[in-house]
Design a protein around this motif. Structure first.
Motif, PDB file in Angstrom:
ATOM      1  N   VAL A  77       0.968  -1.182  -0.024  1.00  9.96           N
ATOM      2  CA  VAL A  77       0.059  -0.012   0.154  1.00  9.96           C
ATOM      3  C   VAL A  77       0.845   1.222   0.017  1.00  9.96           C
ATOM      4  CG1 VAL A  77      -1.712   1.047   1.124  1.00  9.96           C
ATOM      5  CG2 VAL A  77      -1.741  -1.281   1.247  1.00  9.96           C
ATOM      6  N   ALA A  78       0.564   2.125  -0.715  1.00 10.26           N
ATOM      7  CA  ALA A  78       1.354   3.574  -0.966  1.00 10.26           C
ATOM      8  C   ALA A  78       0.395   4.748  -1.156  1.00 10.26           C
ATOM      9  CB  ALA A  78       2.067   3.597  -1.934  1.00 10.26           C
ATOM     10  N   VAL A  79       0.872   5.942  -0.769  1.00  9.83           N
ATOM     11  CA  VAL A  79      -0.005   6.875  -1.101  1.00  9.83           C
ATOM     12  C   VAL A  79       0.681   7.812  -2.083  1.00  9.83           C
ATOM     13  CG1 VAL A  79      -0.784   9.107   0.057  1.00  9.83           C
ATOM     14  CG2 VAL A  79      -1.093   7.116   1.299  1.00  9.83           C
ATOM     15  N   LEU A  80       0.197   8.114  -3.093  1.00 12.34           N
ATOM     16  CA  LEU A  80       0.457   9.069  -4.025  1.00 12.34           C
ATOM     17  C   LEU A  80       0.145  10.264  -3.960  1.00 12.34           C
ATOM     18  CD1 LEU A  80      -0.701   7.011  -7.203  1.00 12.34           C
ATOM     19  CD2 LEU A  80       1.356   6.894  -5.739  1.00 12.34           C
ATOM     20  N   THR A  81       0.993  11.264  -4.092  1.00 12.61           N
ATOM     21  CA  THR A  81       0.747  12.727  -3.882  1.00 12.61           C
ATOM     22  C   THR A  81       1.331  13.711  -5.259  1.00 12.61           C
ATOM     23  OG1 THR A  81       2.833  12.577  -2.929  1.00 12.61           O
ATOM     24  CG2 THR A  81       1.060  12.789  -1.395  1.00 12.61           C
TER      25      THR A  81
ATOM     26  N   SER B 158       0.619  18.650 -13.271  1.00 14.58           N
ATOM     27  CA  SER B 158       1.722  18.913 -12.628  1.00 14.58           C
ATOM     28  C   SER B 158       2.972  18.533 -13.218  1.00 14.58           C
ATOM     29  CB  SER B 158       1.822  18.749 -11.315  1.00 14.58           C
ATOM     30  OG  SER B 158       1.785  17.272 -10.804  1.00 14.58           O
ATOM     31  N   GLY B 159       2.753  16.976 -13.705  1.00 14.76           N
ATOM     32  CA  GLY B 159       3.961  16.174 -14.358  1.00 14.76           C
ATOM     33  C   GLY B 159       4.780  15.576 -13.401  1.00 14.76           C
ATOM     34  N   VAL B 160       4.527  15.633 -12.043  1.00 12.66           N
ATOM     35  CA  VAL B 160       5.328  14.996 -11.103  1.00 12.66           C
ATOM     36  C   VAL B 160       4.435  14.289  -9.963  1.00 12.66           C
ATOM     37  CG1 VAL B 160       7.370  16.305 -11.057  1.00 12.66           C
ATOM     38  CG2 VAL B 160       5.440  17.183  -9.454  1.00 12.66           C
ATOM     39  N   PHE B 161       4.908  13.309  -9.293  1.00 11.97           N
ATOM     40  CA  PHE B 161       4.335  12.684  -8.305  1.00 11.97           C
ATOM     41  C   PHE B 161       5.169  11.931  -7.347  1.00 11.97           C
ATOM     42  CE2 PHE B 161       3.992   9.430 -11.612  1.00 11.97           C
ATOM     43  CZ  PHE B 161       4.418   8.253 -10.859  1.00 11.97           C
ATOM     44  N   GLY B 162       4.705  11.678  -6.180  1.00  9.06           N
ATOM     45  CA  GLY B 162       5.333  11.361  -4.889  1.00  9.06           C
ATOM     46  C   GLY B 162       4.940   9.881  -4.671  1.00  9.06           C
ATOM     47  N   VAL B 163       5.561   9.147  -4.049  1.00 11.63           N
ATOM     48  CA  VAL B 163       5.048   7.976  -3.593  1.00 11.63           C
ATOM     49  C   VAL B 163       5.633   7.553  -2.201  1.00 11.63           C
ATOM     50  CG1 VAL B 163       5.278   5.309  -4.095  1.00 11.63           C
ATOM     51  CG2 VAL B 163       5.099   7.028  -5.910  1.00 11.63           C
ATOM     52  N   SER B 164       4.740   7.204  -1.518  1.00  9.84           N
ATOM     53  CA  SER B 164       5.234   6.826   0.033  1.00  9.84           C
ATOM     54  C   SER B 164       4.675   5.591   0.368  1.00  9.84           C
ATOM     55  CB  SER B 164       4.418   7.803   0.960  1.00  9.84           C
ATOM     56  OG  SER B 164       4.876   9.385   0.571  1.00  9.84           O
ATOM     57  N   ILE B 165       5.454   4.544   0.404  1.00  7.84           N
ATOM     58  CA  ILE B 165       5.165   3.414   0.594  1.00  7.84           C
ATOM     59  C   ILE B 165       5.087   3.108   2.105  1.00  7.84           C
ATOM     60  CG2 ILE B 165       6.055   0.849   0.384  1.00  7.84           C
ATOM     61  CD1 ILE B 165       7.886   1.931  -2.054  1.00  7.84           C
ATOM     62  N   LEU B 166       3.662   2.962   2.521  1.00  6.53           N
ATOM     63  CA  LEU B 166       3.477   2.565   4.067  1.00  6.53           C
ATOM     64  C   LEU B 166       3.750   1.407   4.659  1.00  6.53           C
ATOM     65  CD1 LEU B 166      -0.286   3.914   3.683  1.00  6.53           C
ATOM     66  CD2 LEU B 166       1.973   5.268   3.764  1.00  6.53           C
ATOM     67  N   ALA B 167       4.174   1.896   6.096  1.00  7.81           N
ATOM     68  CA  ALA B 167       4.228   0.933   6.972  1.00  7.81           C
ATOM     69  C   ALA B 167       2.964   0.406   7.760  1.00  7.81           C
ATOM     70  CB  ALA B 167       5.392   1.458   8.146  1.00  7.81           C
ATOM     71  N   ALA B 168       3.127  -0.664   8.427  1.00 10.37           N
ATOM     72  CA  ALA B 168       1.656  -1.121   9.047  1.00 10.37           C
ATOM     73  C   ALA B 168       1.005  -0.428   9.923  1.00 10.37           C
ATOM     74  CB  ALA B 168       2.044  -2.625   9.607  1.00 10.37           C
ATOM     75  N   ASP B 169       2.248   0.643  10.477  1.00 10.67           N
ATOM     76  CA  ASP B 169       1.350   1.548  11.763  1.00 10.67           C
ATOM     77  C   ASP B 169       0.709   2.899  11.061  1.00 10.67           C
ATOM     78  OD1 ASP B 169       3.825   2.863  10.943  1.00 10.67           O
ATOM     79  OD2 ASP B 169       4.354   2.933  13.021  1.00 10.67           O
ATOM     80  N   GLN B 170       0.596   2.751   9.696  1.00 13.72           N
ATOM     81  CA  GLN B 170       0.346   4.031   9.010  1.00 13.72           C
ATOM     82  C   GLN B 170      -1.053   3.619   8.442  1.00 13.72           C
ATOM     83  OE1 GLN B 170       3.827   4.540   6.661  1.00 13.72           O
ATOM     84  NE2 GLN B 170       3.852   6.765   7.668  1.00 13.72           N
ATOM     85  N   ARG B 171      -1.666   2.409   8.948  1.00  8.79           N
ATOM     86  CA  ARG B 171      -2.822   2.187   8.578  1.00  8.79           C
ATOM     87  C   ARG B 171      -4.314   3.322   8.379  1.00  8.79           C
ATOM     88  NH1 ARG B 171      -5.582  -3.480  10.303  1.00  8.79           N
ATOM     89  NH2 ARG B 171      -3.241  -3.719  10.598  1.00  8.79           N
TER      90      ARG B 171
ATOM     91  N   SER C 268      10.486  18.668  -5.892  1.00  6.71           N
ATOM     92  CA  SER C 268       9.554  18.895  -6.634  1.00  6.71           C
ATOM     93  C   SER C 268       8.583  19.758  -6.012  1.00  6.71           C
ATOM     94  CB  SER C 268       9.153  17.483  -7.504  1.00  6.71           C
ATOM     95  OG  SER C 268       8.579  16.996  -6.512  1.00  6.71           O
ATOM     96  N   GLY C 269       8.460  19.605  -4.746  1.00  6.87           N
ATOM     97  CA  GLY C 269       7.326  20.301  -4.301  1.00  6.87           C
ATOM     98  C   GLY C 269       6.393  19.068  -3.642  1.00  6.87           C
ATOM     99  N   VAL C 270       6.229  17.992  -4.311  1.00  9.02           N
ATOM    100  CA  VAL C 270       5.143  17.193  -3.707  1.00  9.02           C
ATOM    101  C   VAL C 270       5.624  16.727  -2.193  1.00  9.02           C
ATOM    102  CG1 VAL C 270       4.847  16.112  -6.107  1.00  9.02           C
ATOM    103  CG2 VAL C 270       6.561  14.956  -4.201  1.00  9.02           C
ATOM    104  N   ALA C 271       4.220  16.536  -1.404  1.00 11.30           N
ATOM    105  CA  ALA C 271       4.533  15.897  -0.124  1.00 11.30           C
ATOM    106  C   ALA C 271       4.783  14.391   0.002  1.00 11.30           C
ATOM    107  CB  ALA C 271       3.213  16.168   0.535  1.00 11.30           C
ATOM    108  N   LEU C 272       5.948  14.145   0.801  1.00 11.38           N
ATOM    109  CA  LEU C 272       5.929  12.568   0.941  1.00 11.38           C
ATOM    110  C   LEU C 272       5.807  12.495   2.482  1.00 11.38           C
ATOM    111  CD1 LEU C 272       9.169  12.618  -1.174  1.00 11.38           C
ATOM    112  CD2 LEU C 272       7.318  11.653  -1.829  1.00 11.38           C
ATOM    113  N   LEU C 273       5.049  11.338   2.838  1.00 17.07           N
ATOM    114  CA  LEU C 273       4.775  11.117   4.121  1.00 17.07           C
ATOM    115  C   LEU C 273       6.254  10.719   4.947  1.00 17.07           C
ATOM    116  CD1 LEU C 273       1.376   9.302   3.682  1.00 17.07           C
ATOM    117  CD2 LEU C 273       1.916  11.568   3.770  1.00 17.07           C
ATOM    118  N   ASP C 274       6.086  11.099   6.068  1.00 21.51           N
ATOM    119  CA  ASP C 274       7.198  10.631   7.219  1.00 21.51           C
ATOM    120  C   ASP C 274       7.097   9.540   7.729  1.00 21.51           C
ATOM    121  OD1 ASP C 274       8.221  13.140   6.496  1.00 21.51           O
ATOM    122  OD2 ASP C 274       7.436  14.173   8.520  1.00 21.51           O
ATOM    123  N   GLY C 275       7.874   8.664   8.043  1.00 20.59           N
ATOM    124  CA  GLY C 275       7.535   7.215   8.783  1.00 20.59           C
ATOM    125  C   GLY C 275       7.297   6.511   7.977  1.00 20.59           C
ATOM    126  N   CYS C 276       7.302   6.273   6.435  1.00 25.94           N
ATOM    127  CA  CYS C 276       7.199   5.379   5.711  1.00 25.94           C
ATOM    128  C   CYS C 276       8.325   4.252   5.217  1.00 25.94           C
ATOM    129  CB  CYS C 276       7.111   5.720   4.020  1.00 25.94           C
ATOM    130  SG  CYS C 276       5.373   6.802   4.227  1.00 25.94           S
TER     131      CYS C 276
END
Length: 168
Positions: free
Chosen positions: A26-30, A72-85, A112-120
């Motif tokens: 599971v990942a969050v795209l931004t 925007s032409g850009v995106f971020g990927v934050s690959i989630l840890a189990a505690d980020q449910r 690039s300015g995209v948000a990347l999640l901490d703790g991933c």
């Protein structure tokens, strides 16, 4: 290219459940477009190539993220840890308000300015290289411009049978 009769006779509910039996990370795209953050939870993410370094994500064409990432032409990927449910559930919530949606998620900004999640487990920063229509989704091919790994990786968040679980 669409083929006449493609998918005819396949029960979409059964298909959805069959695909749900494939455990996926599971990942969050931004992305950021028009000074507004856009994000979504994704489990259709895969490596495409190491030379050049490419990945793909499948995004529903109706998702707000779709047009924002195209613009925007850009995106971020934050690959989630189990505690980020809870974050996975939040960014999967349809119709959540755009303003302030990142307030629930500790994050930092990539170059690039995209948000990347901490703790991933890992984060990636990508340039949109190609977009291919595919039914009610588009396949975004991203050229990875940066990849970072957590110093101390935790258990991974996976999606299986419609539920989030931990994989150690």
């Amino acid at each position: 290219m669409s083929v006449a009769g493609e998918g005819a006779g396949v029960d979409t509910g059964t298909y959805r459940h069959a695909m749900g039996r494939l455990a996926k990370g599971v990942a969050v795209l931004t992305t950021t477009a028009g000074a507004q953050d856009h994000a979504l939870t994704a489990n259709s993410l895969t490596s495409v190539s190491l030379e050049p370094v490419l990945l793909l994500v499948c995004v529903e064409t109706d998702a707000r993220f779709h047009d924002a990432a195209r613009e925007s032409g850009v995106f971020g990927v934050s690959i989630l840890a189990a505690d980020q449910r809870a974050l996975a559930a939040w960014f999967a919530t349809p119709g959540r308000p755009l303003p302030g949606q990142m307030d629930r998620a500790p994050h930092h900004r990539a170059e690039s300015g995209v948000a990347l999640l901490d703790g991933c487990l890992a984060t990636l920063e990508c340039d949109v290289r190609d977009i291919h229509p595919a039914g009610d989704h588009s396949i975004f091919v991203g050229a990875v411009r940066a990849a970072r790994l957590a110093a101390d990786p935790k258990a991974a968040l996976v999606h299986f049978r419609g539920q989030y679980s931990a994989l150690t």
